[in-house]
Design a protein around this motif. Sequence first.
Motif, mmCIF file in Angstrom:
data_model
loop_
_atom_site.group_PDB
_atom_site.id
_atom_site.type_symbol
_atom_site.label_atom_id
_atom_site.label_comp_id
_atom_site.label_asym_id
_atom_site.label_seq_id
_atom_site.Cartn_x
_atom_site.Cartn_y
_atom_site.Cartn_z
ATOM 1 N N ASP A 163 49.279 27.377 37.639
ATOM 2 C CA ASP A 163 48.539 26.102 37.673
ATOM 3 C C ASP A 163 47.200 26.305 38.287
ATOM 4 O O ASP A 163 46.085 25.419 38.011
ATOM 5 N N LEU A 164 46.951 27.370 38.938
ATOM 6 C CA LEU A 164 45.632 27.711 39.396
ATOM 7 C C LEU A 164 44.811 28.395 38.319
ATOM 8 O O LEU A 164 43.436 28.718 38.229
ATOM 9 N N GLY A 165 45.634 28.782 36.919
ATOM 10 C CA GLY A 165 44.843 29.448 35.937
ATOM 11 C C GLY A 165 44.982 31.031 35.886
ATOM 12 O O GLY A 165 44.357 31.483 34.629
ATOM 13 N N TYR A 166 45.790 31.460 36.668
ATOM 14 C CA TYR A 166 46.236 32.966 36.315
ATOM 15 C C TYR A 166 47.333 33.176 35.468
ATOM 16 O O TYR A 166 48.456 32.293 35.207
ATOM 17 N N THR A 167 47.079 33.901 34.597
ATOM 18 C CA THR A 167 48.247 34.023 33.510
ATOM 19 C C THR A 167 48.976 35.291 33.648
ATOM 20 O O THR A 167 49.946 35.547 32.982
ATOM 21 N N ASP A 168 48.653 36.404 34.596
ATOM 22 C CA ASP A 168 49.165 37.643 34.787
ATOM 23 C C ASP A 168 49.288 37.990 36.324
ATOM 24 O O ASP A 168 48.497 37.667 37.072
ATOM 25 N N ALA A 169 50.240 38.601 36.445
ATOM 26 C CA ALA A 169 50.425 39.331 37.905
ATOM 27 C C ALA A 169 50.817 40.968 37.518
ATOM 28 O O ALA A 169 51.921 41.068 36.808
ATOM 29 N N ARG A 182 42.654 35.612 29.752
ATOM 30 C CA ARG A 182 43.385 36.038 30.919
ATOM 31 C C ARG A 182 42.872 36.531 32.084
ATOM 32 O O ARG A 182 41.652 36.602 32.155
ATOM 33 N N TRP A 183 43.487 36.175 33.252
ATOM 34 C CA TRP A 183 43.164 36.283 34.406
ATOM 35 C C TRP A 183 44.262 36.628 35.624
ATOM 36 O O TRP A 183 45.235 35.996 35.634
ATOM 37 N N GLY A 184 44.182 38.002 36.033
ATOM 38 C CA GLY A 184 45.431 38.634 36.501
ATOM 39 C C GLY A 184 45.253 38.674 38.153
ATOM 40 O O GLY A 184 43.956 38.753 38.434
ATOM 41 N N LEU A 185 46.259 38.791 39.001
ATOM 42 C CA LEU A 185 46.380 39.077 40.220
ATOM 43 C C LEU A 185 47.218 40.319 40.590
ATOM 44 O O LEU A 185 48.195 40.293 39.804
ATOM 45 N N THR A 186 46.530 41.362 41.593
ATOM 46 C CA THR A 186 47.729 42.213 41.840
ATOM 47 C C THR A 186 48.600 41.739 43.072
ATOM 48 O O THR A 186 48.055 40.906 43.955
ATOM 49 N N PRO A 222 58.259 31.567 35.693
ATOM 50 C CA PRO A 222 58.457 32.027 34.487
ATOM 51 C C PRO A 222 57.227 32.031 33.268
ATOM 52 O O PRO A 222 57.604 32.601 32.112
ATOM 53 N N GLY A 223 56.136 31.437 33.477
ATOM 54 C CA GLY A 223 55.112 31.389 32.641
ATOM 55 C C GLY A 223 54.023 32.537 32.655
ATOM 56 O O GLY A 223 53.288 32.741 31.834
ATOM 57 N N LEU A 224 54.332 33.458 33.815
ATOM 58 C CA LEU A 224 53.379 34.301 33.858
ATOM 59 C C LEU A 224 53.849 35.758 33.097
ATOM 60 O O LEU A 224 54.839 36.161 32.943
ATOM 61 N N ARG A 225 52.552 36.378 32.614
ATOM 62 C CA ARG A 225 52.999 37.870 32.026
ATOM 63 C C ARG A 225 52.979 38.752 33.320
ATOM 64 O O ARG A 225 52.263 38.591 34.264
ATOM 65 N N ALA A 283 40.716 30.363 45.840
ATOM 66 C CA ALA A 283 39.377 30.188 45.621
ATOM 67 C C ALA A 283 38.778 31.037 44.336
ATOM 68 O O ALA A 283 37.889 30.898 43.871
ATOM 69 N N LEU A 284 39.264 32.211 44.293
ATOM 70 C CA LEU A 284 38.971 33.218 43.076
ATOM 71 C C LEU A 284 39.791 32.800 41.761
ATOM 72 O O LEU A 284 39.414 33.429 40.604
ATOM 73 N N ALA A 285 40.477 31.760 41.443
ATOM 74 C CA ALA A 285 41.282 31.240 40.450
ATOM 75 C C ALA A 285 40.073 30.861 39.446
ATOM 76 O O ALA A 285 38.878 30.577 39.687
ATOM 77 N N PRO A 286 40.562 30.937 38.255
ATOM 78 C CA PRO A 286 39.283 30.879 37.072
ATOM 79 C C PRO A 286 38.925 29.455 37.003
ATOM 80 O O PRO A 286 37.611 29.014 36.441
ATOM 81 N N GLY A 287 39.704 28.477 37.443
ATOM 82 C CA GLY A 287 39.323 27.099 37.451
ATOM 83 C C GLY A 287 39.294 26.450 36.188
ATOM 84 O O GLY A 287 39.764 27.015 35.155
#
Length: 316
Positions: free
Chosen positions: A27-33, A3-7, A55-58, A312-316
């Motif tokens: 698409d950037l690799g984020y899973t959560d907001a 998991r890799w989230g963003l505020t 629709p794919g984000l938690r 730039a901070l996306a997990p890639g």
Amino acid sequence: MRRWGLTIPLSGLPLTAHRELVERLPDLGYTDAWTSETAGADGFSPLLLAAQWAPGLRLGTAIVPVYTRGPGLLAMSAATLADVAPGRFVLGIGASSPVIVSNWNAAEFARPFARTRDTLRFLRSALAGEKVTAEYETFSVEKFRLERVPDPAPAIMLAALRPGMLALAAREADGAITNWLAAGDVPKVRAALGPDIELVARIFVCPTEDREAARAIGRLMISSYLTVPVYAAFHDWLGRGELLAPMRRAWAEGARKAANAAIPDEVVDDLVVHGSPAECREKIQAYVDNGLDTPVIALAGQIDDPVRLVTALAPG
């Protein structure tokens, strides 16, 4: 699952202007907001938009206070999000702080552990569709039943900093949410929580190679937060109390500049991630390597191009 989230929302970007970025996050690799709730956007509205845009984000609240909405209204707000994003919404609740609860929302900040526990137990029943009539230690409810019961009910996580609330999260919630900790602090928090429950942490990230500028931003944030009693107690437990004592003394005397100056570089560097985007990603990964399940990036400071930095901070 990694998991890799963003505020969200991002500072300086109008809420409606988030659509293109939020659509790109998976698409950037984020899973959560995840949202927060202080004096900006409320905790639920940005997630309603994000539920439609990606629709794919938690989606999660980290956190909404248990004092600023009545128990029934909190249940209705959570049920609405869970209905819009079935199986993808996490309700994060917590005590918040006396400033937010009392000074800004005219509510009494009393017995935070008990109020959080009672709210959690009420929400479990209400979100399951039960008619709730109950006398809790900190409030009572009579004949409340949701008209729209979410299926499935959302997960509920607790804001937790120290062993008591971490233990409550482990016993009765679906996870714990923490913040203002270093990567090296994660094992201590994980040990208090236990191995088999999700640990989420908001990580403040200042992606700049200007180290002194990042430290100046970090000092302003640290003196504002870590002088709040609950965070002061958290860092006493983590073993950082002696390092922060000069800051606390200056703050108590009303000397904010002196308080900022008293914060050691090592504390800022531990608690605020900074450096190039690649260095920041490595430092965030260190939290995960130490036992964190879900890092949630919160961009710190004045950000000229938040979309570029999120990319730039996306997990890639």
